[in-house]
Design an enzyme around this catalytic site. Structure first.
Site, PDB file in Angstrom:
ATOM      1  N   ARG A  15       3.552  35.370  32.109  1.00  0.00           N
ATOM      2  CA  ARG A  15       3.879  33.937  32.048  1.00  0.00           C
ATOM      3  C   ARG A  15       2.608  33.093  31.940  1.00  0.00           C
ATOM      4  O   ARG A  15       1.509  33.597  32.186  1.00  0.00           O
ATOM      5  CB  ARG A  15       4.603  33.521  33.342  1.00  0.00           C
ATOM      6  CG  ARG A  15       5.880  34.267  33.576  1.00  0.00           C
ATOM      7  CD  ARG A  15       6.629  33.746  34.787  1.00  0.00           C
ATOM      8  NE  ARG A  15       6.150  34.279  36.048  1.00  0.00           N
ATOM      9  CZ  ARG A  15       5.619  33.535  37.022  1.00  0.00           C
ATOM     10  NH1 ARG A  15       5.506  32.237  36.880  1.00  0.00           N
ATOM     11  NH2 ARG A  15       5.224  34.103  38.156  1.00  0.00           N
ATOM     12  N   SER A  37       4.157  41.813  38.687  1.00  0.00           N
ATOM     13  CA  SER A  37       4.677  42.263  39.983  1.00  0.00           C
ATOM     14  C   SER A  37       6.196  42.083  40.032  1.00  0.00           C
ATOM     15  O   SER A  37       6.904  42.874  40.623  1.00  0.00           O
ATOM     16  CB  SER A  37       4.001  41.532  41.145  1.00  0.00           C
ATOM     17  OG  SER A  37       4.264  40.152  41.111  1.00  0.00           O
ATOM     18  N   ASP A  63       1.085  45.543  41.397  1.00  0.00           N
ATOM     19  CA  ASP A  63       0.760  44.415  42.264  1.00  0.00           C
ATOM     20  C   ASP A  63      -0.759  44.453  42.462  1.00  0.00           C
ATOM     21  O   ASP A  63      -1.281  45.418  43.022  1.00  0.00           O
ATOM     22  CB  ASP A  63       1.501  44.592  43.602  1.00  0.00           C
ATOM     23  CG  ASP A  63       1.216  43.474  44.582  1.00  0.00           C
ATOM     24  OD1 ASP A  63       0.160  42.815  44.459  1.00  0.00           O
ATOM     25  OD2 ASP A  63       2.040  43.277  45.492  1.00  0.00           O
ATOM     26  N   VAL A  64      -1.452  43.407  41.982  1.00  0.00           N
ATOM     27  CA  VAL A  64      -2.921  43.456  42.005  1.00  0.00           C
ATOM     28  C   VAL A  64      -3.512  43.486  43.411  1.00  0.00           C
ATOM     29  O   VAL A  64      -4.686  43.810  43.580  1.00  0.00           O
ATOM     30  CB  VAL A  64      -3.557  42.289  41.202  1.00  0.00           C
ATOM     31  CG1 VAL A  64      -3.224  42.379  39.729  1.00  0.00           C
ATOM     32  CG2 VAL A  64      -3.172  40.933  41.782  1.00  0.00           C
ATOM     33  N   ASN A  90      -6.463  37.408  35.953  1.00  0.00           N
ATOM     34  CA  ASN A  90      -5.694  36.161  35.822  1.00  0.00           C
ATOM     35  C   ASN A  90      -4.613  36.005  36.893  1.00  0.00           C
ATOM     36  O   ASN A  90      -4.293  34.881  37.269  1.00  0.00           O
ATOM     37  CB  ASN A  90      -5.051  36.125  34.423  1.00  0.00           C
ATOM     38  CG  ASN A  90      -3.957  35.085  34.338  1.00  0.00           C
ATOM     39  OD1 ASN A  90      -4.220  33.892  34.190  1.00  0.00           O
ATOM     40  ND2 ASN A  90      -2.703  35.524  34.460  1.00  0.00           N
ATOM     41  N   SER A 142     -10.584  28.334  39.427  1.00  0.00           N
ATOM     42  CA  SER A 142      -9.903  27.036  39.365  1.00  0.00           C
ATOM     43  C   SER A 142     -10.914  25.945  39.669  1.00  0.00           C
ATOM     44  O   SER A 142     -11.901  26.172  40.388  1.00  0.00           O
ATOM     45  CB  SER A 142      -8.786  26.973  40.411  1.00  0.00           C
ATOM     46  OG  SER A 142      -8.331  25.640  40.550  1.00  0.00           O
ATOM     47  N   TYR A 155      -5.926  28.632  48.849  1.00  0.00           N
ATOM     48  CA  TYR A 155      -6.086  28.829  47.393  1.00  0.00           C
ATOM     49  C   TYR A 155      -7.526  28.505  46.964  1.00  0.00           C
ATOM     50  O   TYR A 155      -8.149  29.275  46.222  1.00  0.00           O
ATOM     51  CB  TYR A 155      -5.082  27.928  46.681  1.00  0.00           C
ATOM     52  CG  TYR A 155      -5.084  28.021  45.170  1.00  0.00           C
ATOM     53  CD1 TYR A 155      -4.514  29.111  44.518  1.00  0.00           C
ATOM     54  CD2 TYR A 155      -5.623  27.000  44.394  1.00  0.00           C
ATOM     55  CE1 TYR A 155      -4.493  29.187  43.122  1.00  0.00           C
ATOM     56  CE2 TYR A 155      -5.606  27.063  43.005  1.00  0.00           C
ATOM     57  CZ  TYR A 155      -5.035  28.154  42.380  1.00  0.00           C
ATOM     58  OH  TYR A 155      -5.023  28.224  40.998  1.00  0.00           O
ATOM     59  N   ALA A 157     -10.202  28.541  48.757  1.00  0.00           N
ATOM     60  CA  ALA A 157     -11.121  29.569  49.291  1.00  0.00           C
ATOM     61  C   ALA A 157     -11.080  30.818  48.415  1.00  0.00           C
ATOM     62  O   ALA A 157     -12.122  31.414  48.111  1.00  0.00           O
ATOM     63  CB  ALA A 157     -10.746  29.905  50.735  1.00  0.00           C
ATOM     64  N   LYS A 159     -10.345  30.955  45.242  1.00  0.00           N
ATOM     65  CA  LYS A 159     -10.938  30.661  43.930  1.00  0.00           C
ATOM     66  C   LYS A 159     -12.451  30.466  44.034  1.00  0.00           C
ATOM     67  O   LYS A 159     -13.187  30.784  43.099  1.00  0.00           O
ATOM     68  CB  LYS A 159     -10.265  29.429  43.311  1.00  0.00           C
ATOM     69  CG  LYS A 159      -8.780  29.651  42.990  1.00  0.00           C
ATOM     70  CD  LYS A 159      -8.591  30.773  41.981  1.00  0.00           C
ATOM     71  CE  LYS A 159      -7.163  30.933  41.512  1.00  0.00           C
ATOM     72  NZ  LYS A 159      -7.009  32.013  40.525  1.00  0.00           N
ATOM     73  N   ILE A 188      -3.159  22.721  34.409  1.00  0.00           N
ATOM     74  CA  ILE A 188      -2.598  23.310  33.193  1.00  0.00           C
ATOM     75  C   ILE A 188      -1.075  23.404  33.346  1.00  0.00           C
ATOM     76  O   ILE A 188      -0.575  23.799  34.413  1.00  0.00           O
ATOM     77  CB  ILE A 188      -3.181  24.737  32.957  1.00  0.00           C
ATOM     78  CG1 ILE A 188      -4.714  24.742  33.052  1.00  0.00           C
ATOM     79  CG2 ILE A 188      -2.686  25.292  31.608  1.00  0.00           C
ATOM     80  CD1 ILE A 188      -5.459  23.958  32.008  1.00  0.00           C
TER      81      ILE A 188
HETATM   82  P1  NDP Z   1       2.025  31.299  36.867  1.00  0.00           P
HETATM   83  O1  NDP Z   1       2.583  31.136  38.230  1.00  0.00           O
HETATM   84  O2  NDP Z   1       2.698  30.657  35.699  1.00  0.00           O
HETATM   85  O3  NDP Z   1       1.849  32.869  36.539  1.00  0.00           O
HETATM   86  C1  NDP Z   1       1.214  33.707  37.462  1.00  0.00           C
HETATM   87  C2  NDP Z   1       1.145  35.099  36.889  1.00  0.00           C
HETATM   88  O4  NDP Z   1       0.502  35.951  37.849  1.00  0.00           O
HETATM   89  C3  NDP Z   1       2.513  35.690  36.616  1.00  0.00           C
HETATM   90  O5  NDP Z   1       2.486  36.429  35.420  1.00  0.00           O
HETATM   91  C4  NDP Z   1       2.733  36.609  37.809  1.00  0.00           C
HETATM   92  O6  NDP Z   1       3.554  37.722  37.497  1.00  0.00           O
HETATM   93  C5  NDP Z   1       1.317  37.087  38.093  1.00  0.00           C
HETATM   94  N1  NDP Z   1       1.161  37.567  39.462  1.00  0.00           N
HETATM   95  C6  NDP Z   1       1.262  36.851  40.614  1.00  0.00           C
HETATM   96  N2  NDP Z   1       1.067  37.651  41.674  1.00  0.00           N
HETATM   97  C7  NDP Z   1       0.827  38.894  41.186  1.00  0.00           C
HETATM   98  C8  NDP Z   1       0.546  40.146  41.782  1.00  0.00           C
HETATM   99  N3  NDP Z   1       0.438  40.278  43.105  1.00  0.00           N
HETATM  100  N4  NDP Z   1       0.343  41.217  40.982  1.00  0.00           N
HETATM  101  C9  NDP Z   1       0.443  41.091  39.632  1.00  0.00           C
HETATM  102  N5  NDP Z   1       0.711  39.940  39.006  1.00  0.00           N
HETATM  103  C10 NDP Z   1       0.906  38.852  39.773  1.00  0.00           C
HETATM  104  O7  NDP Z   1       0.513  30.802  36.975  1.00  0.00           O
HETATM  105  P2  NDP Z   1      -0.504  30.195  35.905  1.00  0.00           P
HETATM  106  O8  NDP Z   1      -0.293  30.813  34.589  1.00  0.00           O
HETATM  107  O9  NDP Z   1      -0.504  28.743  36.056  1.00  0.00           O
HETATM  108  O10 NDP Z   1      -1.865  30.736  36.544  1.00  0.00           O
HETATM  109  C11 NDP Z   1      -2.604  31.836  36.045  1.00  0.00           C
HETATM  110  C12 NDP Z   1      -3.954  31.849  36.738  1.00  0.00           C
HETATM  111  O11 NDP Z   1      -4.632  30.621  36.477  1.00  0.00           O
HETATM  112  C13 NDP Z   1      -3.839  31.971  38.257  1.00  0.00           C
HETATM  113  O12 NDP Z   1      -4.899  32.757  38.761  1.00  0.00           O
HETATM  114  C14 NDP Z   1      -4.009  30.524  38.708  1.00  0.00           C
HETATM  115  O13 NDP Z   1      -4.496  30.454  40.021  1.00  0.00           O
HETATM  116  C15 NDP Z   1      -5.008  30.017  37.696  1.00  0.00           C
HETATM  117  N6  NDP Z   1      -5.030  28.580  37.554  1.00  0.00           N
HETATM  118  C16 NDP Z   1      -3.916  27.878  37.151  1.00  0.00           C
HETATM  119  C17 NDP Z   1      -3.987  26.498  37.014  1.00  0.00           C
HETATM  120  C18 NDP Z   1      -2.838  25.668  36.548  1.00  0.00           C
HETATM  121  O14 NDP Z   1      -2.950  24.436  36.547  1.00  0.00           O
HETATM  122  N7  NDP Z   1      -1.728  26.256  36.133  1.00  0.00           N
HETATM  123  C19 NDP Z   1      -5.215  25.767  37.337  1.00  0.00           C
HETATM  124  C20 NDP Z   1      -6.300  26.595  37.751  1.00  0.00           C
HETATM  125  C21 NDP Z   1      -6.205  27.941  37.854  1.00  0.00           C
HETATM  126  P3  NDP Z   1       4.904  38.036  38.345  1.00  0.00           P
HETATM  127  O15 NDP Z   1       5.856  36.952  38.000  1.00  0.00           O
HETATM  128  O16 NDP Z   1       5.309  39.390  37.829  1.00  0.00           O
HETATM  129  O17 NDP Z   1       4.512  38.043  39.802  1.00  0.00           O
END
Ligand code: NDP
Length: 247
Positions: A15, A37, A63-64, A90, A142, A155, A157, A159, A188
């Site tokens: 996603r 996950s 699960d990372v 990511n 972030s 969060y 901390a 990042k 974003i």
């Molecule tokens: P989303 O919530 O849209 O997507 C998060 C993704 O991470 C999903 O694909 C989810 O998969 C996966 N994920 C979460 N936990 C785990 C886990 N334990 N193991 C494997 N996969 C996992 O987030 P964004 O796309 O917005 O964010 C992506 C990255 O960018 C993140 O690190 C976020 O902190 C960072 N970010 C986002 C910002 C924003 O404004 N959106 C701003 C700054 C940073 P699943 O559904 O399978 O768990």
């Protein structure tokens, strides 16, 4: 690295930003391995879209925050494609609250996914990249890891921790041709920010000089550049993709 068919591992590619990263790298002809996950169907769909762009893909449940899962993810990438050239850490979660309301569990789970997950994956690819005499590690941090944010101490901390990880590993692996950089996205448009209240969204928007939210592709385009041969002399950097938010 330029003559080989490259492979990227992108965590959490189902996603939002991770999905855009998978597609941007696939558009550059790079094979894509991603993990999920929970979102298995969405992750399979992203891999199918990557394959339509002419590359090969692989989707793994991992699960990372779990060491065995991360080891299995990197082993699966190695088994399928024989190499890992690019790692994009990511996957991330939020569990927002003011400091007095953050439970120990919500602190631990955010650190375990956002920071420990990146550590585990980085450790797992390091030996391989050293052997391959090159690689790219890109950590999605972030802007709040740079500047902090009320209501996001856990969060922020995690990042900010990613920035220390980035700079330290850049120093360790630079001599081996491996670059390590961090991207600090601002606000974003994804599921993660959809969850915020309208008040929080408009307050954040007012602090963005470009007066618009970012798109996942804004981040993915920079990942594609940092992953390319053209970015070979850039390492240990933190680059904000935030419409000027952190200025
Ligand atoms: P989303 O919530 O849209 O997507 C998060 C993704 O991470 C999903 O694909 C989810 O998969 C996966 N994920 C979460 N936990 C785990 C886990 N334990 N193991 C494997 N996969 C996992 O987030 P964004 O796309 O917005 O964010 C992506 C990255 O960018 C993140 O690190 C976020 O902190 C960072 N970010 C986002 C910002 C924003 O404004 N959106 C701003 C700054 C940073 P699943 O559904 O399978 O768990």
């Amino acid at each position: 690295m330029s003559d080989v068919q490259k492979t990227a591992v992108v965590t959490g590619g189902a996603r939002g930003i991770g999905r855009a990263i998978c597609l941007a790298l696939a558009a550059k002809g790079i094979n894509i391995v991603t993990c999920y996950s929970k979102s298995s169907a969405a992750a399979e769909e992203v891999i199918a879209e990557c394959e339509k762009l002419g590359v090969k893909g692989l989707c793994v449940k991992a699960d990372v925050s779990v060491a065995e899962d991360v080891t299995a993810l990197i082993e699966a990438a190695k088994a399928e494609f024989g190499r890992v050239d690019i790692l994009v850490n990511n996957a991330g979660i939020t569990r927002d609250n003011l400091i007095m309301g953050i439970s120990e569990e919500d602190f631990d789970s955010v650190i375990a996914t956002n920071l420990k997950g990146a550590f585990l994956a980085t450790k797992a690819v390091s030996r391989l990249m050293i052997k391959q005499r090159g690689g790219r590690i890109i950590n999605i941090s972030s802007v709040v890891g740079v500047s902090g944010n009320a209501g996001q101490a856990n969060y922020s901390a995690s990042k900010a921790g990613l920035l220390g990880l980035t700079k330290s590993v850049a120093k360790e692996l630079g001599g081996r041709g491996v670059t390590v950089n961090a991207i600090a996205p601002g606000f974003i448009e994804t599921d993660m920010t959809d969850a915020l209240s309208d008040d929080v969204k408009s307050a954040m928007l007012s602090g963005i000089p470009m007066k618009r939210l970012g798109k996942p592709e804004d981040v993915a385009n920079l990942v594609a550049f940092l992953a390319s041969d053209e970015a070979a002399y850039i390492t240990g950097q933190v680059i904000c993709v935030d419409g000027g938010m952190a200025v």
